[in-house]
Design a protein around this motif. Structure first.
Motif, short mmCIF file in Angstrom:
data_model
loop_
_atom_site.label_atom_id
_atom_site.label_comp_id
_atom_site.label_asym_id
_atom_site.label_seq_id
_atom_site.Cartn_x
_atom_site.Cartn_y
_atom_site.Cartn_z
N GLU A 125 0.81 -1.22 0.00
CA GLU A 125 0.00 0.00 0.00
C GLU A 125 0.84 1.27 0.00
O GLU A 125 0.53 2.23 -0.72
N TYR A 126 1.93 1.28 0.79
CA TYR A 126 2.68 2.52 1.00
C TYR A 126 4.08 2.51 0.39
O TYR A 126 4.73 3.56 0.33
N GLY A 127 4.58 1.35 -0.03
CA GLY A 127 5.94 1.29 -0.55
C GLY A 127 6.95 1.64 0.52
O GLY A 127 6.79 1.32 1.70
N LEU A 181 12.51 -3.69 4.96
CA LEU A 181 11.97 -3.65 3.60
C LEU A 181 12.65 -4.69 2.70
O LEU A 181 12.00 -5.33 1.88
N ALA A 182 13.96 -4.86 2.87
CA ALA A 182 14.67 -5.87 2.10
C ALA A 182 14.17 -7.27 2.46
O ALA A 182 14.04 -8.14 1.58
N ALA A 183 13.87 -7.48 3.74
CA ALA A 183 13.33 -8.77 4.17
C ALA A 183 11.94 -9.00 3.58
O ALA A 183 11.58 -10.13 3.23
N CYS A 184 11.16 -7.94 3.46
CA CYS A 184 9.83 -8.06 2.84
C CYS A 184 9.95 -8.45 1.38
O CYS A 184 9.19 -9.30 0.88
N MET A 185 10.88 -7.85 0.65
CA MET A 185 11.07 -8.20 -0.75
C MET A 185 11.56 -9.63 -0.89
O MET A 185 11.13 -10.38 -1.77
N ALA A 236 1.99 -12.46 -8.96
CA ALA A 236 1.24 -11.23 -8.72
C ALA A 236 1.64 -10.61 -7.37
O ALA A 236 1.81 -9.39 -7.26
N ARG A 237 1.77 -11.46 -6.35
CA ARG A 237 2.16 -10.95 -5.03
C ARG A 237 3.56 -10.36 -5.06
O ARG A 237 3.81 -9.28 -4.50
N MET A 238 4.48 -11.07 -5.70
CA MET A 238 5.85 -10.57 -5.79
C MET A 238 5.89 -9.26 -6.57
O MET A 238 6.57 -8.30 -6.18
N GLY A 239 5.12 -9.20 -7.66
CA GLY A 239 5.09 -7.98 -8.47
C GLY A 239 4.49 -6.80 -7.72
O GLY A 239 4.94 -5.66 -7.89
N ALA A 240 3.49 -7.08 -6.88
CA ALA A 240 2.86 -6.00 -6.12
C ALA A 240 3.85 -5.38 -5.13
O ALA A 240 3.93 -4.15 -4.99
N ALA A 260 7.28 -5.62 -5.25
CA ALA A 260 8.38 -5.00 -5.99
C ALA A 260 7.94 -3.69 -6.63
O ALA A 260 8.68 -2.69 -6.63
N GLY A 261 6.72 -3.68 -7.20
CA GLY A 261 6.22 -2.47 -7.84
C GLY A 261 6.02 -1.33 -6.87
O GLY A 261 6.35 -0.18 -7.17
N ALA A 262 5.48 -1.64 -5.69
CA ALA A 262 5.26 -0.60 -4.69
C ALA A 262 6.58 -0.02 -4.20
O ALA A 262 6.71 1.20 -4.02
N LEU A 263 7.58 -0.88 -4.00
CA LEU A 263 8.87 -0.38 -3.55
C LEU A 263 9.55 0.45 -4.64
O LEU A 263 10.12 1.51 -4.36
N ALA A 264 9.48 -0.01 -5.88
CA ALA A 264 10.12 0.72 -6.98
C ALA A 264 9.44 2.07 -7.20
O ALA A 264 10.11 3.09 -7.43
N ALA A 265 8.11 2.10 -7.13
CA ALA A 265 7.38 3.34 -7.39
C ALA A 265 7.61 4.40 -6.33
O ALA A 265 7.42 5.59 -6.57
#
Length: 216
Positions: free
Chosen positions: A32-34, A64-68, A106-110, A112-117
């Motif tokens: 949600e928040y990246g 955050l790295a552990a979450c990824m 999809a979960r991994m992309g969500a 990774a996408g939130a962190l990148a954005a």
């Protein structure tokens, strides 16, 4: 000494269990928040004090790295695929496998996408997992596999097992079909606004594009 409240205390978590609990609580917030997620938000979601997060991870970047790393870990998904019953039709087996793998992607992309954005990680996931690139399992040639290569190989192995009961009726060995199916699943996640359903994808894989191509 007896507990005056009469309640049994929950068993204490090991440091690893506590980190896992924190990461699982943090993942929806990261989506949600990246990188803007705060440790206070994570602490509230996990029902712990904020200091516990810093004792477990040291700083937010490590969390955050552990979450990824957790989002990219395929263990649970591969265990699900490996447990698919082999006494059901092949088409049903592949649809269930496709659903599981696409859900994982999809979960991994969500995450990774939130962190990148929101600015991206300043610390790679390997810093949290303790496994650097090239330090993973050995491939068939004896060379060390990266985490991604090891994951791809493990996925091919469990998918191969789904084809084994029909080995004598297959046009290619299970290993080759597993590789082709794996890449089809990966490609399906990069489609447009109306991607194929898992059932459509499996039907196309098994029977081809032409009408009348169904197996007899």
């Amino acid at each position: 000494m007896t507990n005056p409240t009469g309640r049994r205390r929950a068993p204490a978590m090991s440091p690893e269990q506590r980190r896992d609990m924190i990461v699982r609580s943090a993942l929806p917030l990261v989506v949600e928040y990246g990188t803007s997620v705060t440790t206070a938000q994570v602490a509230r979601a996990a029902g712990i004090g904020e200091g516990t997060i810093f004792r477990a991870f040291g700083d937010k970047e490590t969390l955050l790295a552990a979450c990824m790393a957790e989002a990219a870990r395929p263990d649970d998904t591969l265990a699900h695929v490996a447990a698919i019953a082999l006494d059901v039709p092949l088409e049903e087996r592949l649809i269930e496998a496709a659903e599981a793998l696409r859900g994982y992607l999809a979960r991994m992309g969500a995450v990774a996408g939130a962190l990148a954005a929101s600015g991206g990680l300043r610390r790679p996931p390997s810093a949290a997992s303790g496994e650097g690139v090239g330090e993973g399992p050995q491939g068939g040639s004896g060379r060390a596999l990266s985490g991604r290569e090891a994951s791809m190989e493990a996925t091919r192995d469990v998918l191969s097992g789904l084809f084994e009961p029909e080995r004598d009726d297959l046009r290619l060995p299970p290993e080759r079909l597993a590789e082709a199916f794996q890449f089809l699943i990966l490609a399906s996640g990069r489609g447009g606004s109306s991607p194929l359903t898992s059932a459509e994808l499996v039907d196309l894989f098994l029977h081809g594009a032409l009408r009348g191509g169904e197996a007899g």
